[in-house]
Design a protein around this motif. Sequence first.
Motif, mmCIF file in Angstrom:
data_model
loop_
_atom_site.group_PDB
_atom_site.id
_atom_site.type_symbol
_atom_site.label_atom_id
_atom_site.label_comp_id
_atom_site.label_asym_id
_atom_site.label_seq_id
_atom_site.Cartn_x
_atom_site.Cartn_y
_atom_site.Cartn_z
ATOM 1 N N ASP A 11 22.440 61.281 85.631
ATOM 2 C CA ASP A 11 22.672 61.780 84.274
ATOM 3 C C ASP A 11 22.286 60.735 83.227
ATOM 4 O OD1 ASP A 11 23.604 64.173 85.323
ATOM 5 O OD2 ASP A 11 25.690 63.498 85.331
ATOM 6 N N LEU A 12 22.506 59.460 83.536
ATOM 7 C CA LEU A 12 22.087 58.382 82.637
ATOM 8 C C LEU A 12 20.579 58.423 82.435
ATOM 9 C CD1 LEU A 12 22.558 55.689 81.074
ATOM 10 C CD2 LEU A 12 22.219 54.542 83.268
ATOM 11 N N ILE A 13 19.840 58.532 83.521
ATOM 12 C CA ILE A 13 18.380 58.560 83.454
ATOM 13 C C ILE A 13 17.908 59.794 82.682
ATOM 14 C CG2 ILE A 13 16.280 58.840 84.843
ATOM 15 C CD1 ILE A 13 17.715 57.060 86.973
ATOM 16 N N ARG A 14 18.494 60.934 82.952
ATOM 17 C CA ARG A 14 18.111 62.180 82.281
ATOM 18 C C ARG A 14 18.328 62.073 80.767
ATOM 19 N NH1 ARG A 14 21.534 65.858 84.644
ATOM 20 N NH2 ARG A 14 20.130 65.934 86.419
ATOM 21 N N PHE A 21 12.935 57.428 76.383
ATOM 22 C CA PHE A 21 12.594 56.409 77.372
ATOM 23 C C PHE A 21 11.725 57.013 78.472
ATOM 24 C CE2 PHE A 21 16.048 54.306 75.307
ATOM 25 C CZ PHE A 21 15.832 52.962 75.502
ATOM 26 N N ASP A 22 10.845 56.199 79.038
ATOM 27 C CA ASP A 22 10.019 56.586 80.182
ATOM 28 C C ASP A 22 10.497 55.828 81.401
ATOM 29 O OD1 ASP A 22 8.261 58.244 78.691
ATOM 30 O OD2 ASP A 22 7.215 56.451 77.978
ATOM 31 N N GLY A 23 10.309 56.439 82.569
ATOM 32 C CA GLY A 23 10.680 55.759 83.809
ATOM 33 C C GLY A 23 11.681 56.588 84.568
ATOM 34 N N LYS A 35 10.844 52.048 76.384
ATOM 35 C CA LYS A 35 10.669 52.792 75.141
ATOM 36 C C LYS A 35 9.995 51.829 74.169
ATOM 37 C CE LYS A 35 13.049 55.411 71.565
ATOM 38 N NZ LYS A 35 14.370 55.870 71.092
ATOM 39 N N GLY A 36 8.710 52.036 73.961
ATOM 40 C CA GLY A 36 7.947 51.110 73.120
ATOM 41 C C GLY A 36 7.881 49.747 73.789
ATOM 42 N N GLU A 37 8.339 48.730 73.091
ATOM 43 C CA GLU A 37 8.348 47.362 73.624
ATOM 44 C C GLU A 37 9.644 47.035 74.361
ATOM 45 O OE1 GLU A 37 5.761 45.130 73.452
ATOM 46 O OE2 GLU A 37 4.627 46.829 72.671
ATOM 47 N N LEU A 38 10.625 47.937 74.285
ATOM 48 C CA LEU A 38 11.937 47.697 74.887
ATOM 49 C C LEU A 38 11.923 48.033 76.370
ATOM 50 C CD1 LEU A 38 14.991 47.066 74.520
ATOM 51 C CD2 LEU A 38 15.282 49.494 74.074
ATOM 52 N N LYS A 39 12.419 47.128 77.179
ATOM 53 C CA LYS A 39 12.549 47.347 78.617
ATOM 54 C C LYS A 39 14.040 47.290 78.947
ATOM 55 C CE LYS A 39 9.636 45.426 81.631
ATOM 56 N NZ LYS A 39 9.026 44.431 82.550
ATOM 57 N N LEU A 40 14.588 48.394 79.439
ATOM 58 C CA LEU A 40 16.010 48.505 79.732
ATOM 59 C C LEU A 40 16.204 48.596 81.243
ATOM 60 C CD1 LEU A 40 18.928 48.939 78.625
ATOM 61 C CD2 LEU A 40 18.462 51.390 78.776
ATOM 62 N N PHE A 41 16.841 47.567 81.815
ATOM 63 C CA PHE A 41 17.124 47.582 83.246
ATOM 64 C C PHE A 41 18.329 48.468 83.498
ATOM 65 C CE2 PHE A 41 14.621 43.802 82.710
ATOM 66 C CZ PHE A 41 13.796 43.834 83.816
ATOM 67 N N ILE A 42 18.224 49.305 84.528
ATOM 68 C CA ILE A 42 19.300 50.236 84.834
ATOM 69 C C ILE A 42 19.930 49.862 86.166
ATOM 70 C CG2 ILE A 42 18.392 52.119 83.441
ATOM 71 C CD1 ILE A 42 17.230 53.337 85.948
ATOM 72 N N LEU A 56 28.451 51.256 77.836
ATOM 73 C CA LEU A 56 28.437 50.721 76.477
ATOM 74 C C LEU A 56 27.500 49.526 76.359
ATOM 75 C CD1 LEU A 56 32.213 51.024 75.545
ATOM 76 C CD2 LEU A 56 30.311 52.314 74.568
ATOM 77 N N LYS A 57 27.452 48.667 77.374
ATOM 78 C CA LYS A 57 26.535 47.522 77.369
ATOM 79 C C LYS A 57 25.079 47.998 77.383
ATOM 80 C CE LYS A 57 29.540 44.219 79.670
ATOM 81 N NZ LYS A 57 29.746 43.378 80.861
ATOM 82 N N LEU A 58 24.799 48.998 78.206
ATOM 83 C CA LEU A 58 23.436 49.535 78.279
ATOM 84 C C LEU A 58 23.012 50.159 76.951
ATOM 85 C CD1 LEU A 58 23.575 51.186 81.814
ATOM 86 C CD2 LEU A 58 22.230 49.182 81.153
ATOM 87 N N LEU A 59 23.916 50.897 76.328
ATOM 88 C CA LEU A 59 23.588 51.522 75.048
ATOM 89 C C LEU A 59 23.345 50.468 73.975
ATOM 90 C CD1 LEU A 59 26.068 54.550 74.945
ATOM 91 C CD2 LEU A 59 23.662 54.525 75.611
ATOM 92 N N LYS A 60 24.122 49.401 73.992
ATOM 93 C CA LYS A 60 23.923 48.324 73.025
ATOM 94 C C LYS A 60 22.560 47.665 73.231
ATOM 95 C CE LYS A 60 26.099 44.202 71.149
ATOM 96 N NZ LYS A 60 27.243 43.305 71.225
ATOM 97 N N GLN A 61 22.206 47.385 74.487
ATOM 98 C CA GLN A 61 20.908 46.772 74.793
ATOM 99 C C GLN A 61 19.765 47.690 74.371
ATOM 100 O OE1 GLN A 61 20.804 45.835 78.954
ATOM 101 N NE2 GLN A 61 22.506 44.392 78.811
#
Length: 72
Positions: A11-14, A21-23, A35-42, A56-61
């Motif tokens: 659900d997070l990925i969806r 975001f792509d990936g 997403k653009g220049e942003l790389k978010l590790f999951i 909450l940490k992921l959303l902030k990043q």
Amino acid sequence: MPPLGPIKRRDLIRTLRKLGFDGPYSGGKHQYMVKGELKLFIPNPHGSEISRALLLKLLKQAGIDRRDWEAV
């Protein structure tokens, strides 16, 4: 509207995809989304839900506001 609480990785990925975001893509020890220049590790799949604190940490990043998250 996804809850701002424990959430399944799927659900997070969806939801991140709906927010532009792509990936996820493979990389090192963790997958990531872009997403653009942003790389978010999951988080890796570990059989349990992602905690509210980690969400909450992921959303902030990712620069995602709580209202934007809940509006999806």
